[in-house]
Design a protein around this motif. Sequence first.
Motif, PDB file in Angstrom:
ATOM      1  N   ARG A  83       1.098  -1.039  -0.097  1.00 54.15           N
ATOM      2  CA  ARG A  83       0.079  -0.215  -0.128  1.00 54.15           C
ATOM      3  C   ARG A  83       1.168   1.061   0.166  1.00 54.15           C
ATOM      4  NH1 ARG A  83      -4.603  -0.782   4.572  1.00 54.15           N
ATOM      5  NH2 ARG A  83      -4.906   1.140   3.990  1.00 54.15           N
ATOM      6  N   TRP A  84       1.018   1.901  -1.126  1.00 53.06           N
ATOM      7  CA  TRP A  84       1.794   2.999  -0.967  1.00 53.06           C
ATOM      8  C   TRP A  84       0.886   4.899  -0.436  1.00 53.06           C
ATOM      9  CZ3 TRP A  84       6.219   2.275  -3.987  1.00 53.06           C
ATOM     10  CH2 TRP A  84       6.245   1.008  -4.447  1.00 53.06           C
ATOM     11  N   VAL A  85       2.032   4.715   0.178  1.00 57.14           N
ATOM     12  CA  VAL A  85       1.885   6.304   1.010  1.00 57.14           C
ATOM     13  C   VAL A  85       2.730   7.671   0.864  1.00 57.14           C
ATOM     14  CG1 VAL A  85       1.623   6.800   3.301  1.00 57.14           C
ATOM     15  CG2 VAL A  85       1.011   5.568   2.901  1.00 57.14           C
ATOM     16  N   LEU A  86       2.621   8.736   0.224  1.00 59.31           N
ATOM     17  CA  LEU A  86       3.319   9.343  -0.124  1.00 59.31           C
ATOM     18  C   LEU A  86       3.814  10.551   0.181  1.00 59.31           C
ATOM     19  CD1 LEU A  86       3.093   9.388  -4.038  1.00 59.31           C
ATOM     20  CD2 LEU A  86       4.320   7.900  -3.096  1.00 59.31           C
ATOM     21  N   THR A  87       4.571  10.927  -0.063  1.00 52.54           N
ATOM     22  CA  THR A  87       5.134  12.259   1.141  1.00 52.54           C
ATOM     23  C   THR A  87       6.473  13.089   1.209  1.00 52.54           C
ATOM     24  OG1 THR A  87       5.786  13.176   3.494  1.00 52.54           O
ATOM     25  CG2 THR A  87       6.395  11.074   3.188  1.00 52.54           C
ATOM     26  N   THR A  88       5.997  14.461   0.995  1.00 50.46           N
ATOM     27  CA  THR A  88       7.524  15.054   0.886  1.00 50.46           C
ATOM     28  C   THR A  88       8.125  15.019   2.200  1.00 50.46           C
ATOM     29  OG1 THR A  88       5.888  17.215   1.979  1.00 50.46           O
ATOM     30  CG2 THR A  88       5.966  17.269  -0.317  1.00 50.46           C
ATOM     31  N   GLU A  89       7.931  14.004   2.933  1.00 53.06           N
ATOM     32  CA  GLU A  89       9.065  14.745   3.747  1.00 53.06           C
ATOM     33  C   GLU A  89      10.475  13.308   3.346  1.00 53.06           C
ATOM     34  OE1 GLU A  89       9.432  15.691   6.485  1.00 53.06           O
ATOM     35  OE2 GLU A  89       7.269  16.845   6.042  1.00 53.06           O
ATOM     36  N   VAL A  90       9.897  12.599   2.074  1.00 50.91           N
ATOM     37  CA  VAL A  90      11.229  11.815   2.644  1.00 50.91           C
ATOM     38  C   VAL A  90      11.972  12.538   0.991  1.00 50.91           C
ATOM     39  CG1 VAL A  90      11.657   9.020   1.152  1.00 50.91           C
ATOM     40  CG2 VAL A  90       9.495   9.459   3.088  1.00 50.91           C
ATOM     41  N   ALA A  91      12.880  13.347   1.347  1.00 47.23           N
ATOM     42  CA  ALA A  91      13.241  14.268  -0.004  1.00 47.23           C
ATOM     43  C   ALA A  91      13.968  13.299  -0.413  1.00 47.23           C
ATOM     44  CB  ALA A  91      14.218  15.101   1.256  1.00 47.23           C
ATOM     45  N   PRO A  92      14.344  13.745  -2.215  1.00 49.58           N
ATOM     46  CA  PRO A  92      14.583  12.650  -2.858  1.00 49.58           C
ATOM     47  C   PRO A  92      16.818  13.753  -2.416  1.00 49.58           C
ATOM     48  CG  PRO A  92      14.169  14.498  -4.486  1.00 49.58           C
ATOM     49  CD  PRO A  92      13.413  14.990  -2.465  1.00 49.58           C
TER      50      PRO A  92
END
Length: 199
Positions: A83-92
């Motif tokens: 189940r995919w959860v997206l956030t800007t907290e995981v910076a590239p």
Amino acid sequence: AWKTLIVSQSVTVLEANDAPYITKILKAGINYGQTSVEAGYFAVGHTHLRGDIQRIPGFVPVHKYAEMGKKVKGEIGKTGALRWVLTTEVAPLLGAGKTLTGENKVGGTGGYTVRQTAGKADVYQVGIFAEDCLGALGLDGEGNENGFQPMIVRPGKAAPGDPVGQRVAIGWKAPYGVKILDESRIYRLEVACSSQATV
């Protein structure tokens, strides 16, 4: 495609490690088009990955879940047992990948271009989590005698930057800690991202 392979590989590794599922089965309802959601793991990544994830074969968007109330904040859908959860907290990691050449380079031909910095691919990390892989001590002070501590520095005492003691400072301290409890229940992917953010 590479996306299908790495997704299935991550689930295979976690299941081989006897990592228990973190999510429960969501059974299909009576409404047309609803999909049951099997038990599985949470995969957490950056919002730039949305288009690439939605293009994985078998992707089911969250609005087709039978029990919409069971989705988590930032969840966009599922593929297989993830189940995919997206956030800007995981910076590239900008420019941390290989130097781009040929059709993958920005402005190249054929296929999608890759997000890049200074001609090198940006690296996106995706954490895949099983149940009880992490432990956390929250701000409520649970398990800690001191817990949340408000702090007030009253006026009247001279200090650097406040020579006549006119200023009041108000703040707080709170213990917080996170620990990896079992590394065999965590899997990390490092991927490039299409420069096209949507499907």
